[in-house]
Scaffold this active site. Structure first.
Site, PDB file in Angstrom:
ATOM      1  N   GLU A   1       1.130  -1.313   0.125  1.00 62.34           N
ATOM      2  CA  GLU A   1      -0.299   0.069  -0.427  1.00 62.34           C
ATOM      3  C   GLU A   1       0.306   1.087  -0.076  1.00 62.34           C
ATOM      4  O   GLU A   1       0.325   2.375   0.828  1.00 62.34           O
ATOM      5  CB  GLU A   1      -0.970   0.242   1.289  1.00 62.34           C
ATOM      6  CG  GLU A   1      -1.878  -1.274   0.827  1.00 62.34           C
ATOM      7  CD  GLU A   1      -2.732  -1.162   2.311  1.00 62.34           C
ATOM      8  OE1 GLU A   1      -2.747  -1.269   3.405  1.00 62.34           O
ATOM      9  OE2 GLU A   1      -4.056  -1.452   2.076  1.00 62.34           O
TER      10      GLU A   1
ATOM     11  N   ASP B   1      -8.215  -8.965   3.137  1.00 68.46           N
ATOM     12  CA  ASP B   1      -8.155  -8.295   4.908  1.00 68.46           C
ATOM     13  C   ASP B   1      -9.213  -7.757   6.174  1.00 68.46           C
ATOM     14  O   ASP B   1     -10.420  -7.348   6.015  1.00 68.46           O
ATOM     15  CB  ASP B   1      -8.442  -6.662   4.190  1.00 68.46           C
ATOM     16  CG  ASP B   1      -7.455  -5.602   4.774  1.00 68.46           C
ATOM     17  OD1 ASP B   1      -7.318  -6.044   5.935  1.00 68.46           O
ATOM     18  OD2 ASP B   1      -7.889  -3.763   4.892  1.00 68.46           O
TER      19      ASP B   1
ATOM     20  N   GLU C   1     -12.620  -2.383  11.919  1.00 71.50           N
ATOM     21  CA  GLU C   1     -12.136  -2.063  10.790  1.00 71.50           C
ATOM     22  C   GLU C   1     -13.405  -2.187   9.911  1.00 71.50           C
ATOM     23  O   GLU C   1     -14.037  -1.359   9.611  1.00 71.50           O
ATOM     24  CB  GLU C   1     -10.752  -1.915  10.521  1.00 71.50           C
ATOM     25  CG  GLU C   1     -10.732  -1.459   9.013  1.00 71.50           C
ATOM     26  CD  GLU C   1      -9.387  -1.669   7.889  1.00 71.50           C
ATOM     27  OE1 GLU C   1      -9.008  -2.329   8.557  1.00 71.50           O
ATOM     28  OE2 GLU C   1      -9.361  -1.172   7.093  1.00 71.50           O
TER      29      GLU C   1
END
Lengths: 689, 689
Positions: B267, B340, B368
């Site tokens: 990323e 993820d 998240e």
């Protein structure tokens, strides 16, 4: 079953039902069949009648129909005599009404017998537009005013305006409406100015061939405001003269002008009481001014004092002493309920009690307290409940309908008013189903014995039967799969609204924030506001219980009702539970007839309301194959919001009242999903925009 | 039943349970009973152990307990041997862990047998804080960083800080956590500056007596960024020297420093591939720098390329060729799932496949993708599912747990990491029930065979048993009426979230707007964005069907799994339905095992999720009498929002996918209450604020 529904849905995705935006209302017929019309007379109104016959004829192809204007004592006013091949009436307008009725019967597959007499229940069937001269509409939820929308450009009238007004007139005529008040009861002083009256004349000219008289709301203080006078005291000769002159001016240009509607000494509006005069003094002065021209005065009884112990008692107290003092061309216009167009109220006790005074009901078609143009609420069930309420004033069967239509008390003029829900929106009313309320008002004004079920049936057939001729063989299927469930939804919709907003006689607990009247507000009561504008004034929830004690031990509102109602409402044992908290303050653990305690019953009612809306959503989603895409998705979207907002009502009210009841919401019931603190500060009309 | 509940509720209104704000976590015991502690040795850690015994002792009043630090080969690392009257360990920290275990058994009424050996599953049980040096926390939902919150005032440390860190250390030690990474994996270049390290030293000093090692995330490009070098090529001698010097500097002030955590070539973060080097080159260079001090390198395998056909395959492809090339103090830190931290993923195929490389699981404690600190989601069930997944890499029973804890493959270091959910909020985690995830991570890191059910039971007893001694006789009642249903709710909560957000193997269809990852976003894919950041990349819904074909005919991700998993996932007939759309693109009318078509099953799953949350609300409301007012109402309020947001998930996903399926939502199911158009443009984290 599921497979069948699935097929239908798939069909809908492929069938391409003709697109419709709702602008045609219930007037969608466009027949290809010929009709042979015989009519000895001609007039603008008869021309319309012939044109409608040609456009909508669903009788035998090439059949003959005779239109006969001829006096018949059995026919009253603009009534008519209907046969399959002839319409007879005393007036041209009667013929037009007969034509609409004939076409309606054909289009809705209702029988036509020979020589059926159809007379209207009320002579004057009037829409009240709460339209302001700046184009806005008080309590309007369908766009700006169709009459005053472009006022910043002056009072000019365009062809587009005239065309829209003609469509409006046609829609009204088709359901028997024969009068319209063009402006808000909270009226502008400019309404009676010559410039403004010129525009009224233009409107009246378009409406006239459709038999629709024009009325105006006027400010009682017009003489000083626009006439240069020092007073508007109704006994002052100059004032009297000013109004006579104004009436002359009006009737000179609008010879069929209907008259005035007045909101006087109500919510800050000026009136005769400002000069120590009575409502009768004021109304009679105006009545004298319009009497030479056949005009009438509709004088509103919607009055209440800031410091009254019970607002619901006020109109009765002010008007009963004046019974018999009004001119015969004054009609006291009384809202159906004694507070203010709430989802459920008992009837206003003036009905039947005023025996020597003409009285007309005022209904609210626009959904000020019943979900604006967001919620699907068919109001005819409420109006039917109201009109069929027995006042007992002249024995059993003295229904509100019969006390107002001349059946029991002689009235020179009979009338009924409905506050319009019409605006510039493509579909006129904001919500496609709100059209049904306009339609129903007209139909009930014509026939106050008709059932809400019959009206819903008619309206659905006229409004939603697919136009595609290929679908004709499926009408039986359509009736079963579309008509029946959707009608059921309409008939249940008002009770659902009562359940999720103000069940068991609760009233006036709506959102006050920004004056929207949308969503719950049992907590509403900002500092310094009039007590009778707070919600607590009405629900009176406290640690002991909830409800407004209007028994003889309370405000004694019950005594304004005739026996046996007085006793029935007085005793908690006999008071209908739908009015329980209207008339009684009861402990949270008061035992209901079904065995539940009051608090639990309240919880179940709110929850039921939410689930009823969910059921409406299912009903609507299932009929997707039968509805054109635009109307389907617009109604679907509104039902979704209604469901969310019903949840807000439930959560807001239950969590607010729980602070007093200190009892759990029964655990069978779905829990609130909003916090009270959040709802307290939320303006629902702003949420999710 | 209703009456009983009613009584309980009324009790709650009168009982006044002791107010609690959740800051005490599961460490609420405050016993009045005396304990006689015998311990030959003294140290800061042992002092804590004694203090804890005194404070929490629920054994016999005045009983004797012996703490013995003595080597025993049966005891591994910081494990201990537990008896009712003695705790033996190889280390002081082992004694402290034994004390916490003893107290936990007493407080949760679990049996203590004689000489029970308790060894940790992993040597290093590490929290990863994604805390930024500006005090914000990436994916943090409980306030600002407890370490870096006041950075605008420099790196000064206050007594208040030290006190909070001590509470933090105590909480961690009590559940066996012995390491913490103080900063975000997307790390600041300032982290390794001398000023910053001074603050790290201060933190480390507070944590040290509790046995907690400090670790840091470092930027691979630190040498040029803060060291003045021209490169960070891991084979460059100057770079190598820079890191050795930096390690020396760190260990001089923090001798027990744990090591580095690196997110490299992931990323946008820099890494060895920028210089044509491998992950092994990079990791080994750092490993050599810390090796003299016993430090380790945790090298993340969370890598994916913008143009990869299947992001889920990437880590395996990059790391498998490097197997055997890493130093023995490098551990590859691998997220549980290959995409993820989604609500449900199959395990990452690297587990068990890397046979000559140390591997550690990375779990995400902070929610998240599972509802932030708004939704009640107990994650231990997900972690249990993951740890007990069989990789089959060394035959039956090669569970992820056993492939990572040294049971199957020799690893010099074993470890497990959890991304922390801790912030400055009074209750540490934002949601009271999110504390359970912190607790569960520690307990599972200690014992990777423990059940999520046992952890929930423990945590609830420690966290919610009313402190009031008067309630003690009611513990049996409490277990039945509070513990059982609330535990049930916790155990069902993750599956509920899967149902209302990403059922049947769906993944990565969350809201991308504003990068919140809260709420649905199957439509997410703004112009110009990387394809693998769009939702459609993952769900691949089209007119034919939905799901990601990862079979041999698709991206062949299945082949990264060992048989029999490869074949099981490959065949739609044997693929577990919980992973169906993860591995297969299937037609909307694909027949599920229960006979429903796929589209219908999807609808039922979303609807079930919503109804599960409604059930949680009921469960919670019913236990009100057993919970102090603050924690009760805070959890109640969050469950309300969870219910609203579950509805948004359901509506958003079903209405979005319906555009492709072109099928009705089964009519047994409650209808959507939001329009798709509205949801498309809504940031749920902004709604209702």
């Amino acid at each position: 079953m599921r497979n069948k529904l699935l097929c239908l849905i798939l069909l809908a995705f492929t069938l391409n039902l003709q697109a419709e935006n709702g602008h045609s209302l219930w007037l969608r017929a466009n027949s290809s069949r010929a009709v042979n019309i015989v009519c000895a007379k001609s007039s603008p109104t008869l021309a319309i009648a012939k044109q409608e016959l040609k456009q909508g004829w669903l009788g035998q192809n090439g059949a003959k129909i005779v239109l006969t204007v001829k006096n018949d004592k059995a026919i009253k006013g603009d009534g008519f005599k209907l046969s399959g091949n002839e319409i007879q009436a005393n007036t041209d307008l009667g013929i037009l009404y007969g034509v609409y009725e004939l076409l309606r019967r054909q289009q809705t597959e209702q029988p036509i017998v020979q020589n059926e007499i159809c007379n209207p229940s009320y002579q004057r069937r009037v829409l009240n537009h709460w339209d302001n001269l700046d184009g806005s509409i008080e309590r309007g939820y369908a766009g700006r005013s169709i009459f005053w929308h472009d006022v910043e450009k002056g009072y000019a009238v365009t062809d587009k305006d005239r065309n829209l007004w003609k469509e409006y007139a046609r829609a009204n005529a088709s359901i028997g409406i024969n009068g319209t008040v063009l402006n808000n009861v909270n009226s502008s002083k400019l309404m009676l100015t010559t410039e403004c009256l010129a525009k009224v004349k233009a409107i009246a000219e378009v409406l006239r061939p459709y038999g629709i008289k024009t009325y105006l709301s006027v400010k009682f203080s017009s003489p000083p405001l626009i006439g240069g006078l020092k007073t508007s005291d109704p006994l002052n000769p100059e004032v009297i003269k000013w109004w006579k002159d104004k009436a002359n001016e009006i009737y000179k240009t609008i010879p069929d002008f209907g008259g005035f509607l007045i909101k006087a000494n109500s919510e800050g509006e000026p009136g005769p009481q400002d000069f120590g005069r009575t409502h009768a003094d004021g109304a009679n002065m105006l009545a004298d001014a319009v009497k030479p021209f056949g005009g009438i005065i509709m004088w509103r009884a919607f009055v209440y004092e800031a410091n009254s112990k019970d607002r619901a008692c006020q109109a009765y107290k002010e008007f009963m002493p004046l019974d018999g003092q009004f001119r015969d061309n004054v009609i006291i216009q009384v809202k159906n309920g004694p507070v203010d167009f709430q989802p459920r109220e008992p009837f206003t006790p003036l009905f039947g009690a005023l025996k020597k005074t003409s009285v007309m009901p005022e209904l609210q078609i626009t959904q000020e307290y019943l979900g604006h143009s967001i919620q699907l609420v068919y109001l005819a069930t409420m109006w039917e409940e109201f009109l069929k309420s027995d006042t007992y004033q002249e024995g059993n069967g003295s229904t509100v309908a019969r006390t107002t239509d001349g059946s029991i008390f002689p009235q020179k003029y009979t009338a009924i008013a409905g506050v319009a829900n019409i605006g510039l929106d493509n579909n006129w009313c904001g919500h496609h189903f709100a059209q049904a309320n306009w339609y129903a008002f007209g139909r009930m004004a014509w026939n106050n014995q008709i059932t809400s079920e019959k009206i819903a049936d008619e309206w659905l057939r006229l409004t939603f039967l697919p136009k595609d001729e290929k679908l004709t063989p499926n009408v039986a299927d359509w009736q079963k799969t579309f008509l029946a469930p959707v009608k059921q939804m309409m008939l249940e919709s008002r009770e659902a609204t009562v359940n999720y907003s103000m069940p068991l006689g609760l009233h006036h607990i709506f959102a006050g924030l920004n004056n929207t009247h949308y969503g719950p507000g049992p907590w509403f009561g900002p500092k310094g506001i009039r007590k009778d504008w707070t919600a607590a004034y009405y629900h009176k929830a406290d640690s002991l219980g909830i409800g407004f004690d209007r028994t003889t031990k309370g405000t004694d509102a019950v005594s304004q009702y005739h026996e046996p109602l007085r006793s029935q409402f007085e005793s908690v044992a006999t008071c209908p539970e739908i009015y329980l908290l209207w008339f009684h303050h009861l402990p949270w653990d008061y035992k209901m007839k079904n065995g539940r305690i009051l608090w639990d019953e309240l919880c179940y009612a709110y929850d039921k309301g939410v689930n009823e809306v969910r059921q409406f959503q299912k009903t609507w989603d299932k009929v997707q194959p039968y509805v054109d895409a635009q109307r389907f998705s617009e109604v679907q979207s509104k039902l979704r919001q209604q469901c969310r907002d019903a949840q807000v009502w439930k959560d807001g009210c239950l969590l607010y009242f729980q602070q007093f009841s200190k009892r759990p919401i029964p655990f069978e019931i779905e829990r609130p999903v909003y916090d009270l603190n959040y709802l307290l500060k939320t303006d629902l009309t702003e949420l999710l925009k």
